[in-house]
Each structure stands twice: as C-alpha cells, then as structure tokens.
Design an enzyme around this catalytic site. Structure first.
Site, PDB file in Angstrom:
ATOM      1  N   LYS A  64       3.409  30.305   3.530  1.00  0.00           N
ATOM      2  CA  LYS A  64       2.691  29.599   2.213  1.00  0.00           C
ATOM      3  C   LYS A  64       1.222  29.766   2.095  1.00  0.00           C
ATOM      4  O   LYS A  64       0.159  30.469   2.089  1.00  0.00           O
ATOM      5  CB  LYS A  64       2.782  28.207   1.477  1.00  0.00           C
ATOM      6  CG  LYS A  64       4.606  27.864   1.066  1.00  0.00           C
ATOM      7  CD  LYS A  64       4.672  27.070   0.890  1.00  0.00           C
ATOM      8  CE  LYS A  64       4.256  27.356  -1.107  1.00  0.00           C
ATOM      9  NZ  LYS A  64       5.502  28.042  -1.698  1.00  0.00           N
ATOM     10  N   ARG A 103       1.570   0.830  15.423  1.00  0.00           N
ATOM     11  CA  ARG A 103       1.025   0.786  13.780  1.00  0.00           C
ATOM     12  C   ARG A 103       2.085  -0.451  13.372  1.00  0.00           C
ATOM     13  O   ARG A 103       1.802  -0.751  13.755  1.00  0.00           O
ATOM     14  CB  ARG A 103       1.047   2.276  13.197  1.00  0.00           C
ATOM     15  CG  ARG A 103       3.282   2.132  13.005  1.00  0.00           C
ATOM     16  CD  ARG A 103       3.563   3.788  12.059  1.00  0.00           C
ATOM     17  NE  ARG A 103       3.825   3.686  10.695  1.00  0.00           N
ATOM     18  CZ  ARG A 103       4.775   3.854  10.003  1.00  0.00           C
ATOM     19  NH1 ARG A 103       5.650   4.855  10.869  1.00  0.00           N
ATOM     20  NH2 ARG A 103       4.998   4.253   9.013  1.00  0.00           N
ATOM     21  N   SER A 150      -1.713  27.049  -5.040  1.00  0.00           N
ATOM     22  CA  SER A 150      -1.804  28.503  -5.873  1.00  0.00           C
ATOM     23  C   SER A 150      -1.875  29.104  -7.702  1.00  0.00           C
ATOM     24  O   SER A 150      -1.885  30.276  -7.052  1.00  0.00           O
ATOM     25  CB  SER A 150      -0.281  29.242  -4.970  1.00  0.00           C
ATOM     26  OG  SER A 150       0.783  29.068  -4.490  1.00  0.00           O
ATOM     27  N   THR A 156       6.944  26.971   5.713  1.00  0.00           N
ATOM     28  CA  THR A 156       5.077  26.346   5.556  1.00  0.00           C
ATOM     29  C   THR A 156       3.459  27.124   6.079  1.00  0.00           C
ATOM     30  O   THR A 156       3.149  27.484   5.255  1.00  0.00           O
ATOM     31  CB  THR A 156       4.954  24.884   6.264  1.00  0.00           C
ATOM     32  OG1 THR A 156       6.243  24.592   5.935  1.00  0.00           O
ATOM     33  CG2 THR A 156       4.026  23.788   5.524  1.00  0.00           C
ATOM     34  N   HIS A 190      13.195  12.071   4.019  1.00  0.00           N
ATOM     35  CA  HIS A 190      12.981  12.988   3.782  1.00  0.00           C
ATOM     36  C   HIS A 190      11.545  14.036   2.606  1.00  0.00           C
ATOM     37  O   HIS A 190      11.405  14.909   2.766  1.00  0.00           O
ATOM     38  CB  HIS A 190      13.191  13.807   5.243  1.00  0.00           C
ATOM     39  CG  HIS A 190      12.375  14.773   6.065  1.00  0.00           C
ATOM     40  ND1 HIS A 190      10.943  14.063   6.614  1.00  0.00           N
ATOM     41  CD2 HIS A 190      11.957  15.585   5.660  1.00  0.00           C
ATOM     42  CE1 HIS A 190      10.825  15.711   6.556  1.00  0.00           C
ATOM     43  NE2 HIS A 190      10.661  16.656   5.736  1.00  0.00           N
ATOM     44  N   HIS A 236       1.265  -1.584  -0.282  1.00  0.00           N
ATOM     45  CA  HIS A 236       0.299   0.028  -0.441  1.00  0.00           C
ATOM     46  C   HIS A 236       0.860   1.740   0.105  1.00  0.00           C
ATOM     47  O   HIS A 236       0.652   2.366  -0.838  1.00  0.00           O
ATOM     48  CB  HIS A 236      -0.842  -0.138   1.499  1.00  0.00           C
ATOM     49  CG  HIS A 236      -1.335   1.186   1.091  1.00  0.00           C
ATOM     50  ND1 HIS A 236      -2.567   1.976   0.630  1.00  0.00           N
ATOM     51  CD2 HIS A 236      -1.405   2.301   2.309  1.00  0.00           C
ATOM     52  CE1 HIS A 236      -3.243   3.172   1.216  1.00  0.00           C
ATOM     53  NE2 HIS A 236      -2.090   3.284   2.236  1.00  0.00           N
ATOM     54  N   ASP A 270       6.733  21.653 -26.434  1.00  0.00           N
ATOM     55  CA  ASP A 270       6.560  19.561 -25.761  1.00  0.00           C
ATOM     56  C   ASP A 270       7.786  19.958 -24.504  1.00  0.00           C
ATOM     57  O   ASP A 270       7.996  21.151 -24.172  1.00  0.00           O
ATOM     58  CB  ASP A 270       6.630  19.387 -26.681  1.00  0.00           C
ATOM     59  CG  ASP A 270       6.525  17.370 -26.500  1.00  0.00           C
ATOM     60  OD1 ASP A 270       6.492  17.385 -25.480  1.00  0.00           O
ATOM     61  OD2 ASP A 270       5.518  16.970 -27.017  1.00  0.00           O
ATOM     62  N   TRP A 309       7.291  -0.076   3.965  1.00  0.00           N
ATOM     63  CA  TRP A 309       7.305   0.501   2.246  1.00  0.00           C
ATOM     64  C   TRP A 309       9.312   1.149   2.705  1.00  0.00           C
ATOM     65  O   TRP A 309       9.708   1.763   2.099  1.00  0.00           O
ATOM     66  CB  TRP A 309       6.264   1.637   2.262  1.00  0.00           C
ATOM     67  CG  TRP A 309       6.711   2.961   2.814  1.00  0.00           C
ATOM     68  CD1 TRP A 309       6.678   3.657   4.038  1.00  0.00           C
ATOM     69  CD2 TRP A 309       7.523   4.701   2.252  1.00  0.00           C
ATOM     70  NE1 TRP A 309       6.538   5.033   4.432  1.00  0.00           N
ATOM     71  CE2 TRP A 309       7.241   5.593   3.211  1.00  0.00           C
ATOM     72  CE3 TRP A 309       8.141   4.592   1.203  1.00  0.00           C
ATOM     73  CZ2 TRP A 309       8.162   6.600   3.577  1.00  0.00           C
ATOM     74  CZ3 TRP A 309       8.873   5.855   0.989  1.00  0.00           C
ATOM     75  CH2 TRP A 309       8.682   6.698   1.739  1.00  0.00           C
ATOM     76  N   HIS A 354      14.481  12.745  11.870  1.00  0.00           N
ATOM     77  CA  HIS A 354      13.438  13.391  13.103  1.00  0.00           C
ATOM     78  C   HIS A 354      12.925  12.321  12.892  1.00  0.00           C
ATOM     79  O   HIS A 354      11.488  12.093  13.322  1.00  0.00           O
ATOM     80  CB  HIS A 354      12.980  15.169  12.494  1.00  0.00           C
ATOM     81  CG  HIS A 354      12.047  14.565  11.710  1.00  0.00           C
ATOM     82  ND1 HIS A 354      11.941  15.834  10.832  1.00  0.00           N
ATOM     83  CD2 HIS A 354      11.743  13.873  10.940  1.00  0.00           C
ATOM     84  CE1 HIS A 354      11.286  16.137   9.738  1.00  0.00           C
ATOM     85  NE2 HIS A 354      11.342  14.342   9.600  1.00  0.00           N
ATOM     86  N   HIS A 355      12.772  11.216  12.165  1.00  0.00           N
ATOM     87  CA  HIS A 355      12.869   9.813  12.003  1.00  0.00           C
ATOM     88  C   HIS A 355      13.309   8.986  12.624  1.00  0.00           C
ATOM     89  O   HIS A 355      11.923   7.584  12.662  1.00  0.00           O
ATOM     90  CB  HIS A 355      11.970   9.468  10.515  1.00  0.00           C
ATOM     91  CG  HIS A 355      11.652  10.350   9.422  1.00  0.00           C
ATOM     92  ND1 HIS A 355      10.165  10.292   9.098  1.00  0.00           N
ATOM     93  CD2 HIS A 355      12.305  11.190   8.751  1.00  0.00           C
ATOM     94  CE1 HIS A 355       9.978  10.855   7.922  1.00  0.00           C
ATOM     95  NE2 HIS A 355      10.782  12.001   7.868  1.00  0.00           N
ATOM     96  N   GLU A 367      11.555  13.451  -0.179  1.00  0.00           N
ATOM     97  CA  GLU A 367      10.193  12.297  -0.437  1.00  0.00           C
ATOM     98  C   GLU A 367       9.524  13.154  -0.194  1.00  0.00           C
ATOM     99  O   GLU A 367       8.498  12.907  -1.440  1.00  0.00           O
ATOM    100  CB  GLU A 367      10.735  10.911  -0.306  1.00  0.00           C
ATOM    101  CG  GLU A 367       9.568   9.936  -1.282  1.00  0.00           C
ATOM    102  CD  GLU A 367       9.696  10.021  -2.579  1.00  0.00           C
ATOM    103  OE1 GLU A 367      10.667  10.661  -3.432  1.00  0.00           O
ATOM    104  OE2 GLU A 367       8.541   9.897  -2.866  1.00  0.00           O
ATOM    105  N   TYR A 372       8.775  15.605   0.903  1.00  0.00           N
ATOM    106  CA  TYR A 372       8.428  17.044   0.075  1.00  0.00           C
ATOM    107  C   TYR A 372       8.111  17.255  -1.447  1.00  0.00           C
ATOM    108  O   TYR A 372       7.804  17.778  -2.321  1.00  0.00           O
ATOM    109  CB  TYR A 372       9.953  17.647   0.297  1.00  0.00           C
ATOM    110  CG  TYR A 372       9.669  17.870   1.763  1.00  0.00           C
ATOM    111  CD1 TYR A 372       8.598  19.300   2.348  1.00  0.00           C
ATOM    112  CD2 TYR A 372      10.648  17.541   2.574  1.00  0.00           C
ATOM    113  CE1 TYR A 372       8.109  19.410   3.572  1.00  0.00           C
ATOM    114  CE2 TYR A 372       9.590  17.903   4.511  1.00  0.00           C
ATOM    115  CZ  TYR A 372       8.864  19.281   3.939  1.00  0.00           C
ATOM    116  OH  TYR A 372       8.383  19.649   6.145  1.00  0.00           O
ATOM    117  N   SER A 432      12.447   5.877 -13.250  1.00  0.00           N
ATOM    118  CA  SER A 432      12.128   7.099 -14.048  1.00  0.00           C
ATOM    119  C   SER A 432      11.778   8.206 -13.399  1.00  0.00           C
ATOM    120  O   SER A 432      11.876   9.544 -14.047  1.00  0.00           O
ATOM    121  CB  SER A 432      10.917   6.448 -14.275  1.00  0.00           C
ATOM    122  OG  SER A 432       9.484   6.500 -14.492  1.00  0.00           O
ATOM    123  N   SER A 433      11.636   8.077 -12.385  1.00  0.00           N
ATOM    124  CA  SER A 433      11.611   9.265 -11.489  1.00  0.00           C
ATOM    125  C   SER A 433      12.854  10.756 -11.390  1.00  0.00           C
ATOM    126  O   SER A 433      12.472  12.101 -12.537  1.00  0.00           O
ATOM    127  CB  SER A 433      12.019   9.518 -10.117  1.00  0.00           C
ATOM    128  OG  SER A 433      10.533   8.465  -9.709  1.00  0.00           O
TER     129      SER A 433
END
Lengths: 355, 529
Positions: free
Chosen positions: B334, B453, B271, B331, B256, B79, B108, B144, B305-306, B258, B260, B172-173
C-alpha cells in the site's frame, strides 16, 4: 538515561540487542528508500514547478517485485529471530531454581532446595513520592531486600502470582515473564557480570503498579555461597525467635509503636494512613466491624486474607510480633478504642485453628 | 452541473422533514447522521484528549503531584476506551455515512432507521461510561484491555456500567457495519461493479465484515467479566477452574482485528486524496484491494502477538511471530503504491494533501516499530513499555486521526458548500505535525530505556524526556482547537465552493453532485460507464 536498548549482561540479552539493532537498521534503510523516493517526487514533481502528470497507474511487474522483495527480507529477519527464540525458551538443566511470586504490590522470592524465602518491597519512602523528601538516586528502583543470584550459573525462574497478573522484568537479562495467578511460567538466565540490576513490574496490576521494582544483585559464586549461608542461618534464627515469642507478653506501648510502623509499610497503601481506606475500592478500618468486632475474626482476616478480594494473607509476610503489633494498632488507632492487646500466642492460636 | 443542482433543489422542496431539534433526533438522512457522528467523535476526541492531558500533566515530572495513582489508572483506561470507541470508530462511521451513498450513487444508507438508532445509542453509552467516574470507587481503572482478574475480582463497583456501555457501543458498531454492507451490496448505481468501487468504499466494506466478526467476541468477553464479578462464574479465575490468560486470548481475538478496524478506512481516505492532489490515477487499484483484504484476513491469526510474555508454547510464539511479520508485506504494498501514485504526478499541497503525506510517512514509522515488535525475542524487551505506546500512537494518531483530519478538509467543501480557510488549515497541520512528533517520538526512547507503560510515577532518569513529551502533548491538544475554529468558520463564513473544488478529484460525489451536496442526492441513480 540510555536512549537505546541495553546489550545487558547475558548472552541472550546480547543476541536480543543484536536482533533489535539489525531490524532497526533494515527499517532505516527501507525508510530512507521509500521516503527518499517520496520526497524526490514532492520536490521535483510538484505542480508549482510545472510538472505534468504521467498517465501510468499500474504495473503488474513492479507490484509483484514489491511484494516478493519484502517477503525475502522478512525471511532474512525470521531466521536469527527463530534461533534466539528457541534458545530463550529452553529452561532445561538449571543449576538453581527461584520461585517468584507477585502480589499487590510486592515480590516474594523462594530459593528451591534452600531454607530461604523472603519478600521484596519498594524501599523509596512515600515522602519521596509525594515530594516531601528529596528523591534518592535510585528512586522507585530500590527495594528493601534484593534478589541475590550467583554469576555464571543457569538460574531458572518459576513465576506465579497470588492475586492479579504481574510481570517480572529485568531488562539487563532480557527476561520478562507474566506472573499469572494459579499458573506457573518459566524463564531462565545466566548472568555474565556481577553487579546490581534493576527492573520493574511490567503489567498493569492495580494502583501501585508503578511502585513494584525488582532489584537483582549478582555475586560471584563464593560471595553468593557466603551470603546464602548467612541468610539461611538468619532465617533459622528468626524461626526460633518466633517460637520463643509465643511465651512472651508485650506491653501496649511497644505493640502500638511497632504496629504503627508495620501498618504504614504493609497496610497503608490500601487502607490509607488515616485508616479510612479508599471508598469503593479498599474498605476503611476506622470503626469497621472487623477492627472493632471479634478479635479472632480480625486476626484471621490479617493472617489468612480474604479469598476473592484484594485482602492478602499476611501470615507468611509478617513475623508473629509484627502481626500482633499491627492488629493491636488497628484495634486502637483512629478512635478504635477497643483496648484489646493482641499477643503472639493469640496469632498462633488462630493459625493453628486454621490448620 | 447547474441542471443537477436545480433538479435536486426541486426534490428538496417535496421533503417534509421535522425542523429544529427533532430534525436531528428523528432523522434518517445519511448526511445528518454522518454529521452527528462526526461532531460526537470530535466531542469525544476532546474529552479523551483532556484525560490524556491529565496523564501528561502528572507525568511532567517524577513524583505524584496532581492525581492519585488510582485516578491515574482511571484516566488511562477512560482515555483509551473513549479514543477507540468514542472518537476514532464513530468518526469513521460518520465518514462512511456521509460518503458511501454519495460515492456509489445511492440515495441514502440502506437501513436508515437502524442508522438513526446506531447513532443515538452512542451518547447514552458514553454518558454511562463517563458517569462511572463519579461513582464511589471511581470509574474503570484496569486499562482499556481490562485484563482479568484485575477487572473481575479486584475492580471497582462501576465495572457493571463499563460492561453495559461497551455492550451498547458494540451494538452500535454492528448496526453501523450491517448498514454499510447492505448499502454497498444493494444500492450501487448501475454499472458500479465491485472493482469500480472507490477505495474508501472498499476499505469500509472489508472493515464492516471485521466489525461483524469481532464485536460479538468483545461482547462475550465483557459478559464473562460481568458474570465472573457479579454472578460467581469462574471463566478467568484459576481457583474455580478458569484461566486469566483465556481472557487475553478472547480479548485480543477481538482486539487485533479492532486495530485494523481503526486503520483500514484510513487507507481508503489516503487512496482518494493522494491521487487527487497528484493529479494522477491511484497506482495499483486492484493490488490495493487485495492488500486490504489480506491485511483483514491476517488480522485474525495474529492476536497472540500481544501476549508473548504470558507464557505460550514456543511453537505458538513462532507461528504468531511469522504471521505478524507477514502483515508488513501487504501494508508495504500500500505504501509503495501511494508513493508510486505521487511519482511523476503534478503535486500540490493543500491541507488534505499535507495530512495525507504526513500520514504516509508517520504511519510507516509506526509500521516499522510494529515490525520490530513482531520479532518475538525482542518483543519481550519492548512489551508493555513506552515503545509500544509510541508504536500504537503513531498508527492511531498520525495514522487514523490524521487521515480523518485529511478527510475532513478534503470533503468539507462538499459537506458545507463553503471553502475552509486554507491558512488556518495549514497552521493546524504544521502545529499538529510538529507537536505530535514531540509528543510521541521520544516515547520510543523512554520504552527502550526501560520505562513501563501505565505507571503514574517513574525513575529520575526518565524525567527530561517525559517533560518534553508532556510539552508536545499540551501543544498537540491545543492545536486541535484551530481545527474546531476552522470548521466553524468554514460553516459560517466560508467562500462558496464549486462542485469540484479540487482539480484532480475523481468520483461521483464531485462529478455528479453540487456543493453542498443536496439533502437527498441520487434519487435517480447516475449512469456509470
């Protein structure tokens, strides 16, 4: 159930709870302001009410203000957080040290400076898990042998693991620390109130991650001392009993019935009750080369484990009698009709050979 | 506008593209590729969502009813992987493909053949990943985040498939990101200076740099897992001189930024939409750009921080706490700017705006729980509980996915040339909004109450809240089929859309292109004043 963090029973857990509530209230206040302004705009500045759009689209002054004010608020949060963190990370001058070792899926507690160590595993029945028995009140939060600690003493925990990463967490102490294989972590607590405190493993550690509870009983010093003396005496008696076993020979019936019990408690989580294992994850024992092959090899695997695999060393976790019984059971159940009877002295022989 | 449309119709006549299936297989057109990315992302959203439904069905009540714990772990792992790499990231890449050339006046993407490749390798990556579920031993079951040594010594044989599929997703990314950067740097219409770029383009520009910086780190991490498992190395094995915590440092140094990568393009979308439906220019354009860049910069120095519970020196914990708290400043800027944009506007509430408003409120709630998580001493209590699950689903579902929904409604008329059914759009919005909150809000309580979790079964005290959460989950899952129906109906039978269906919309795609946007747009670059 509690819908909020619990203040817990240590001064650190109370500080943590205080921090949690402070920051929660600050967030609520900011939220009320921001969302309030937004909903005011949604309500009063909507097109259907005939609102005409204003033309402003920047203001250096305003933008600086809403960069600086949050910064100041953050400093206000960081100061108490830093104080609490520094206190939390100071395990010096402990009165008592406990080594906590995680493994799939049980906890091992070793009291330093005392003749005492034991395993602590889930006490809920698998029948409760799969719905065949009704669930008891502390379902999944009960163990066969809780960790017992004295109240009011600084207890230092040394965390480590035998296989994967586990995490020892008791919310009421605000202690959560990973048990990393090959490394040792430190944590500490001083429990203020006697009682029973429950927690769970908090790091994904494999399929039975949800079945690895922690129970701590905090006792007043006198009760704790009495408990400790009793446990140490029992521990020594058991060691003596183990020695005596070497000279004894057990019957097949006794070995098989005890073996089945031990198997279901210690082995069935991986190898399954029917001995077929989980293909691709845990090997089956039914007709397996180990369970029907050379007996001493089989004993070696059970006693010493297989390094680099999920097969743990059960030599310390189980007594000689239990080891002999479970190996006998594995060699004679599910059609593994080897007829081999393993005795305590056979297990000792393999243990001695390894040393 | 009509002259523009005729000129383009003429251009399209000269086009000798393959037709039928091969049009899609061989296409180098940014619009075709953008559409394929978006459809692929939706298919993965439904697949990953189906797995979430398995998880919620099992957690509906205490005890094990439907699945084995091992399969439960496979579902949570898949998932996560599918939603991150299969749904959210490809959806943003699809939006980038469709919109960046139209927004900067380019014909293009700059590297169209690479663009075709970067899309077409994705279905293979995910086929391989999904196929691993049918291997003996099952698919990846280590979360994951695949922490070693669970993912090395103790993982099923399908780990090799997992590693190779992650490699392909990463390639790909990176190709997609290179394309975005090269397009923005080289194909802007004359006069389109950097500080005139629409914010969606800006946010993607910054995101693309993040991608190029961190995807190789992920590739390194999975390769080390691969060699530890199959080739006898000991990067993460203490017995061989390695360190399992090293894995987490490497993983989160990727992971991390990632997160963002999965939210910055949302900021660009919101925006665009908020000013359009407030009929007012975006407040604080330049501070939005600087805020995005500061968030991206800070994202590289907060990874640990993880990992507060892994055991770190207290100085490191303090540093990562302070740095993490700092992210709330840009943040916050924004969010304040969006509210200021709405302030004294002339607001209307078409579906894209509804999703945008919900985004601002719910993403901010996710931001608040993020700030709470940043406070290290309290993080020890929240870490690895449902509080964290609630936090990141608020930012990823009501953040990233709601913004993607908003974008789909907003630009659908431009893509298809038809208007969508506003009633269905609103129905989809309200169903999603209510159900998503029933789904994720009570998870905060579960976490605070002490539920870890990734557990397939839980103590009795958590039963009622879990049942409510599961009901929210099923309702949210079902609501997404309204969206599918709405899109199909729009394509097949929507009313024709004008070039600029939204009164307050601004940008080259609305002012200089008809709806639907022609197959080749901007063969001559527009003039930007």
């Amino acid at each position: 159930m509690s819908f909020n963090l619990r203040p817990g029973v240590t001064s650190i857990s109370e500080q943590v709870y205080g921090l949690h509530m402070t920051i929660f209230y600050i967030c609520c206040a900011i939220g009320a302001l921001v969302f309030g302004a937004m909903f005011w705009a949604i309500f009063h500045h909507r097109k259907s009410k005939g609102a005409v759009p204003a033309q402003f689209h920047e203001s250096t002054k305003v933008e600086i203000i809403w960069t600086v004010i949050p910064f100041v608020i953050l400093i206000g949060m960081a100061i108490p957080a830093t104080k609490t963190l520094l206190a939390m990370e100071d395990p010096s001058d402990a009165d008592l040290t406990i080594q906590v070792t995680g493994s799939q899926w049980k906890w091992h507690y070793k009291y330093f400076d005392q003749e005492l160590e034991y395993y602590s595993v889930l006490a809920s029945d698998w029948g409760e898990v799969n719905g065949k028995l009704s669930k008891r009140a502390n379902y999944l939060l009960e163990v066969d042998r809780p960790l017992v600690l004295p109240v009011g003493k600084k207890v230092r925990f040394l965390m480590t693991s035998e296989d994967v990463i586990h995490s020892w967490w008791v919310p009421d102490f605000a202690v959560k620390k990973d048990a990393n294989p090959g490394f040792i972590n430190e944590a500490w607590t001083i429990i203020d109130k006697p009682g029973i405190y429950r927690g769970q493993c908090a790091e994904l550690c494999g399929k039975d991650h949800g079945f690895m509870p922690i129970v701590v009983i905090a006792k007043p010093q006198a009760e704790y001392d009495a408990w400790l003396a009793e446990e140490e005496a029992a521990y020594q008696a058991k060691q003596a009993q183990e020695l005596a076993l070497v000279a004894m020979t057990m019957e097949q019936d006794e070995l098989m019935s005890l073996g089945e019990k031990v198997y279901e408690k210690s082995c069935a989580a991986c190898h399954q009750v029917n001995g077929e294992g989980l293909p691709g994850v845990f090997p089956g024992l039914k007709a397996s080369p180990i369970a029907v092959g050379d007996v001493s090899k089989h004993i070696d695997v059970v006693v010493n484990g297989v390094p680099g695999t999920a097969m743990q060393a059960f030599g310390k976790q189980l007594g000689l009698k239990e080891l002999a019984a479970v190996i006998t059971y594995e060699r004679n159940a599910w059609g593994n009709d080897t007829g081999d009877l393993v005795q305590a002295k056979d297990v000792v022989a393999v243990q001695n050979a390894a040393q | 506008m009509s002259t523009i449309s005729e000129v383009h119709a003429e251009h399209d006549d000269h086009h000798h593209a393959p037709r039928g299936l091969m049009r899609w297989v061989l296409t180098t057109n940014h619009k075709d590729i953008g559409s394929m990315y978006l459809w692929f992302a939706f298919a993965m959203f439904i697949t990953g969502g189906a797995m979430a439904m398995v998880i919620r069905a099992e957690l509906f009540q205490p005890g094990l009813q439907l699945v084995e714990p091992n399969f439960f772990n496979q579902m949570t792992t898949m998932h996560g992987l599918i939603m991150v790499f299969g749904a959210v990231m490809p959806a943003f890449t699809g939006l980038a493909n469709w919109l960046i050339p139209m927004m900067i006046g380019a014909p293009d993407m700059a590297l169209p053949r690479m663009n075709n490749w970067s899309f077409w390798i994705l279905p293979f990556a995910f086929t391989m990943l999904l196929a691993s579920l049918f291997m003996e031993g099952g698919g990846p079951n280590f979360g994951w985040t695949f922490y070693a040594p669970l993912s090395t010594t103790y993982s099923p044989d399908s780990t090799a498939l997992f590693v190779f599929s992650v490699h392909i997703m990463g390639i790909s990314s990176i190709m997609g990101a290179i394309n975005v950067i090269v397009t923005i740097m080289n194909l802007r219409a004359p006069g389109m200076t950097y500080m005139k770029l629409p914010l969606f383009v800006w946010t993607w520009f910054i995101t693309a740099f993040l991608l190029i910086a961190v995807m190789p780190v992920l590739a390194g991490a999975v390769t080390m897992v691969l060699t530890d498992k199959y080739f006898g190395t000991s990067f993460f094995d203490a017995a061989g001189g390695g360190d399992p915590v090293l894995f987490q440092h490497i993983f989160w140094f990727f992971g991390h930024p990632e997160v963002y990568i999965m939210i910055l393009p949302s900021f660009g979308i919101i925006s665009a939409i908020v000013p359009a439906f407030s009929r007012k220019k975006l407040f604080g354009y330049s501070s939005m750009v600087y805020a995005t860049a500061s968030i991206a910069g800070l994202s590289f120095v907060v990874w640990a921080h993880h990992m507060f519970t892994t055991g770190m020196p207290v100085q490191a914990e303090l540093f990562f706490m302070y740095a993490t708290m700092l992210i709330s400043v840009p943040t916050g800027v924004k969010v304040f700017n969006w509210v200021a944009t709405m302030w004294k506007g002339s607001i209307s509430f078409e579906t894209p705006m509804l999703f945008a408003i919900a985004f601002i409120v719910l993403f901010t709630i996710g931001g608040f729980s993020g700030l709470m998580l940043a406070i290290t001493p309290v993080d020890f209590q929240y870490h690895d509980t449902y509080f964290v699950v609630a936090h990141f689903h608020y930012v990823l579902v009501t953040g990233a996915i709601f913004s993607i929904m908003a974008a789909a409604y907003y630009w659908l008329p431009k893509w298809t040339g038809k208007m969508y059914d506003e009633g269905l759009g609103r129905l989809h919005f309200w169903c999603s909004l209510v159900s998503v909150n029933v789904l994720f809000f009570p998870m905060h309580f579960l976490g605070l109450g002490g539920m870890p979790r990734r557990i397939p079964d839980y103590a009795l005290q958590f039963a009622d809240v879990n049942a409510i959460v599961s009901i929210g989950g099923f309702a949210f899952g079902l609501s997404q089929f309204i969206f599918l129906y709405m899109v199909i109906k729009c394509i097949r039978s929507g009313e024709p859309a004008p070039a600029k269906p939204w009164e307050g919309a601004e940008g080259l795609e609305w002012d200089n292109l008809p709806s639907p946007a022609p197959y080749h747009s901007f063969t001559t670059p527009p003039e930007i004043k």
